[in-house]
Design a protein around this motif. Structure first.
Motif, short mmCIF file in Angstrom:
data_model
loop_
_atom_site.label_atom_id
_atom_site.label_comp_id
_atom_site.label_asym_id
_atom_site.label_seq_id
_atom_site.Cartn_x
_atom_site.Cartn_y
_atom_site.Cartn_z
N MET A 1 53.59 37.41 45.47
CA MET A 1 53.16 38.55 44.05
C MET A 1 51.67 38.92 45.41
O MET A 1 50.69 38.13 46.10
CB MET A 1 52.21 37.79 43.52
CG MET A 1 51.42 38.16 42.50
SD MET A 1 50.83 37.35 40.87
CE MET A 1 52.60 37.05 39.96
N THR A 2 51.64 40.20 44.90
CA THR A 2 49.99 40.46 46.27
C THR A 2 48.68 40.44 45.71
O THR A 2 48.91 40.39 44.13
CB THR A 2 50.57 42.13 45.48
OG1 THR A 2 52.12 42.41 46.04
CG2 THR A 2 49.45 43.13 47.31
N ALA A 3 47.83 40.34 46.52
CA ALA A 3 46.30 39.58 45.96
C ALA A 3 45.82 40.35 45.01
O ALA A 3 46.31 42.55 46.71
CB ALA A 3 45.83 39.02 47.34
N ILE A 4 44.89 41.24 44.64
CA ILE A 4 44.61 42.42 43.93
C ILE A 4 42.89 42.15 43.91
O ILE A 4 42.83 41.17 42.78
CB ILE A 4 45.29 42.66 42.85
CG1 ILE A 4 46.59 42.97 42.35
CG2 ILE A 4 44.57 44.36 41.71
CD1 ILE A 4 47.57 43.75 43.83
N SER A 5 41.93 42.92 44.26
CA SER A 5 40.60 42.58 44.48
C SER A 5 40.28 43.95 43.73
O SER A 5 40.74 45.05 43.33
CB SER A 5 40.09 43.04 46.37
OG SER A 5 40.84 41.19 46.32
N ILE A 6 38.81 43.48 43.36
CA ILE A 6 38.38 44.31 42.33
C ILE A 6 36.90 45.08 43.34
O ILE A 6 36.15 44.41 43.97
CB ILE A 6 37.45 44.13 41.04
CG1 ILE A 6 38.70 43.85 40.34
CG2 ILE A 6 36.49 45.15 40.75
CD1 ILE A 6 39.51 42.78 40.58
N THR A 7 36.96 46.22 43.65
CA THR A 7 36.47 47.04 44.50
C THR A 7 34.63 47.50 44.69
O THR A 7 34.30 47.92 44.94
CB THR A 7 36.78 47.43 45.83
OG1 THR A 7 37.82 48.42 45.14
CG2 THR A 7 38.22 46.08 46.56
N GLY A 8 34.70 47.84 43.18
CA GLY A 8 34.03 48.92 42.17
C GLY A 8 34.24 48.69 41.04
O GLY A 8 35.06 48.35 40.19
N MET A 9 32.86 48.54 40.33
CA MET A 9 32.53 48.46 38.91
C MET A 9 30.94 49.79 38.22
O MET A 9 30.54 49.48 39.19
CB MET A 9 32.61 47.61 37.94
CG MET A 9 31.43 46.66 38.68
SD MET A 9 31.10 45.04 38.31
CE MET A 9 32.21 44.47 38.10
N GLY A 10 32.03 49.88 37.33
CA GLY A 10 30.61 51.03 36.50
C GLY A 10 30.91 50.36 34.69
O GLY A 10 31.53 49.59 34.58
N VAL A 11 29.67 50.29 34.17
CA VAL A 11 30.03 49.54 33.04
C VAL A 11 28.81 50.49 32.38
O VAL A 11 27.29 50.75 32.28
CB VAL A 11 29.15 48.46 32.95
CG1 VAL A 11 29.18 47.41 31.06
CG2 VAL A 11 30.36 47.68 33.83
N ILE A 12 29.03 50.90 30.56
CA ILE A 12 28.16 51.71 29.33
C ILE A 12 28.30 50.31 28.91
O ILE A 12 29.06 50.39 28.15
CB ILE A 12 28.57 52.45 29.94
CG1 ILE A 12 28.60 54.09 30.56
CG2 ILE A 12 27.24 53.30 28.47
CD1 ILE A 12 27.71 53.87 31.41
N SER A 13 27.01 49.88 28.51
CA SER A 13 27.20 48.76 27.33
C SER A 13 25.97 48.71 26.35
O SER A 13 24.64 49.50 26.81
CB SER A 13 27.25 46.99 27.97
OG SER A 13 26.56 46.78 28.01
N SER A 14 26.27 48.08 25.35
CA SER A 14 24.63 48.01 24.53
C SER A 14 23.96 47.06 25.00
O SER A 14 22.72 47.00 24.51
CB SER A 14 25.31 47.03 23.67
OG SER A 14 25.97 45.21 23.68
N LEU A 15 23.71 46.12 26.09
CA LEU A 15 23.35 45.34 26.43
C LEU A 15 22.46 46.06 28.02
O LEU A 15 21.28 45.58 28.89
CB LEU A 15 23.80 44.18 28.08
CG LEU A 15 25.01 43.26 26.85
CD1 LEU A 15 25.32 41.89 28.29
CD2 LEU A 15 23.71 43.30 25.61
N GLY A 16 22.90 47.47 28.32
CA GLY A 16 22.69 48.14 29.67
C GLY A 16 23.21 49.30 29.77
O GLY A 16 24.77 48.74 30.39
#
Length: 405
Positions: A1-16
Motif C-alpha cells: 500500500m502506497t504511503a500517502i502524505s498531506i502537504t498542505g491545508m486550508g481551513v475556513i471555520s467557525s473557529l477562525g
C-alpha cells in the motif's frame, strides 16, 4: 500500500478564517457557537449555530471570480487557495491532468437550491433565476475549484451525510494508490442556510437552546446537534514524491475503513457495533495495536443516540493503563455538518505536525449523564505518532481513519 502524505491545508471555520486562526481556536478549545444573525430564527426552537464570521472572499480572490459563486463555493475555493499555497506546489509546472479534485458535502448550496425553486414556484419556468441554477448541484464547489486552478484531472463529489468528507478522503487515497493522479485536492464544505436550518429543526434534530446577544452558550447534552458550516481542503500526495520536492509533511493517512450499518431513517446504526468494527479493521490495516494510538478524535455531536453509542464502542476498543480514556470531540466546538470530516482531519494533522495533543474530554462525557459545563483538559506537548479519527452518520455509515506522524 502506497504511503500517502498531506502537504498542505486550508481551513475556513467557525473557529477562525485560515489555517493558523483555526489551529489557535482548537488549542484554546474555543467554541464556534454563536447566535445566528444571518436570518430570522424567531420561529425555530433554537437560534444558535456554528457560523463562520469575518470570511471575506476578496481576501482570497478577485470579486469578478467569486461574484456568481454561492457561499459554500466561495469558502471551498478560498480553502483550496490557502491549501495549494501552503503545499508549495507549482501547478504551472505540473501536468494538470494528473491532479484531482475530490469534495465531500451533504447538501451543496442549499441556499441557492431554495432560491431557485422559490423563483420557479413564484414565476414559473420563464421566471426562474438562471444564475442560481448552476449551484443547485452539490458538485459545484468541486467544479469551481477545478476552474480556478485549471485542474483537468478527475473531479468527484461524495454526498454521504456526516461522513461525506471521510468517504471522499478514502477515494482520494485510492486515486493516488492506483497511480491515476499525482496530487489530490481533497476537501469538504457546507453552508448554514435558513432552509437547511429549518429542515433540521422540523425533524427535531437541533439542540433546543436559545440565547440572547452576549450570553454564553452551553448546549444541552443529548438534546440534538448544533448545526455548523465551513470548508477545509487538504493537499494529498504520495510520500515519496512529496519528499523528493522537499514538501512540508503534516502527516500520512495510513488506514481508512468505510462501512455501513442497519438503521431507521434519520437514526444512527445502534446494532452490530459498527464503530468498533471499523476501528479494529483500521488498526489491522495500519499494523498497529490500541496502545499505539496516541490521540482519538471522535464524531460525537450532542445527539442522544450517537454520543452514548460512541462512548461504548470506542471504549470497548481501548484499555487505558490509567483507567481513563481522553478523546477530542471537535464537533462540540465547530458544530455538526456533513463535510466536517476534512476540518476534523486538519486538526488531527496539525496536532501530529506540531506534536501537540488537542484539548480533550474524558470519554465518559459522551454518556451524557452530567449536566455541568464541559471542562476541557488543556492541550499538551508530547510524542504523538498515531491518531485515530472516527466518523458516523445517521443512515448507518461509519468511518475510521488512522493518521501517522
Amino acid at each position: 500500500m502506497t504511503a500517502i502524505s498531506i502537504t498542505g491545508m486550508g481551513v475556513i471555520s467557525s473557529l477562525g478564517v485560515g489555517r493558523e486562526a483555526f489551529w489557535e481556536g482548537c488549542l484554546a478549545a474555543r467554541s464556534g457557537f454563536r447566535q445566528i444573525t444571518a436570518f430570522d430564527t424567531d420561529s425555530y426552537s433554537t437560534n444558535v449555530g456554528a457560523c463562520v464570521v469575518d470570511f471575506k472572499p476578496a481576501d482570497f480572490m478577485p470579486p469578478m471570480t467569486y461574484r456568481r459563486m454561492s457561499r459554500i463555493s466561495r469558502m471551498a475555493v478560498a480553502a483550496s487557495i490557502e491549501a495549494v499555497d501552503d503545499s508549495g506546489l507549482c501547478l504551472d509546472r505540473m501536468n494538470r491532468e494528473r491532479v484531482a479534485v475530490v469534495m465531500g458535502t451533504s447538501y451543496g448550496s442549499s441556499s441557492h437550491v431554495d432560491g431557485f425553486y422559490r423563483s420557479l414556484l413564484a414565476d414559473g419556468p420563464r421566471g426562474a433565476q438562471p444564475l442560481l441554477f448552476p449551484e443547485t448541484v452539490p458538485n459545484a464547489p468541486a467544479s469551481y475549484i477545478s476552474i480556478y486552478h485549471n485542474i483537468q484531472g478527475p473531479n468527484a463529489t461524495f454526498c454521504q451525510n456526516e461522513i461525506s468528507a471521510e468517504t471522499g478522503l478514502a477515494y482520494a487515497r485510492s486515486l493516488l494508490d492506483q497511480n491515476i493522479v499525482d496530487v489530490v485536492l481533497l476537501g469538504g464544505a457546507e453552508e448554514l442556510s435558513e432552509i437547511l436550518f429549518g429542515c433540521y429543526d422540523a425533524v427535531g434534530g437541533l439542540n433546543k437552546i436559545r440565547v440572547n446577544e452576549g450570553e454564553g452558550i452551553q448546549p444541552k447534552p443529548g438534546s440534538g446537534l448544533i448545526l455548523g458550516e465551513g470548508a477545509a481542503v487538504l493537499v494529498m500526495e504520495r510520500r515519496e514524491s512529496a519528499r523528493q520536492r522537499g514538501a512540508k509533511l503534516y502527516g500520512s493517512l495510513v488506514a481508512d475503513v468505510i462501512a455501513g450499518g442497519v438503521s431507521a431513517m434519520g437514526h444512527y446504526a445502534m446494532k452490530g457495533q459498527p464503530i468498533a468494527r471499523t476501528i479494529v479493521r483500521a488498526m489491522e490495516k495500519a499494523g498497529i495495536k490500541p496502545g499505539d494510538i496516541d490521540h482519538i478524535s471522535v464524531s460525537a455531536n450532542y445527539a442522544k443516540e450517537l454520543d452514548p453509542m460512541e462512548f461504548e464502542q470506542v471504549a470497548s476498543c481501548f484499555q487505558p493503563s490509567d483507567g481513563e480514556l481522553w478523546v477530542s470531540p471537535l464537533k462540540y466546538l465547530i458544530g455538526d455538518f456533513g463535510a466536517a470530516g476534512t476540518t476534523r482531519a486538519a486538526a488531527v494533522l496539525l496536532s501530529l505536525y506540531h506534536q501537540i495533543s488537542l484539548p480533550a474530554l474524558p470519554i465518559s462525557t459522551l454518556k451524557m449523564q452530567e449536566k455541568k459545563p464541559l471542562e476541557w483538559r488543556p492541550y499538551e506537548r508530547g510524542t504523538i505518532n498515531n491518531a485515530l479519527m472516527t466518523g458516523t452518520t445517521f443512515g448507518g455509515g461509519t468511518a475510521s481513519l488512522i493518521f501517522s506522524r
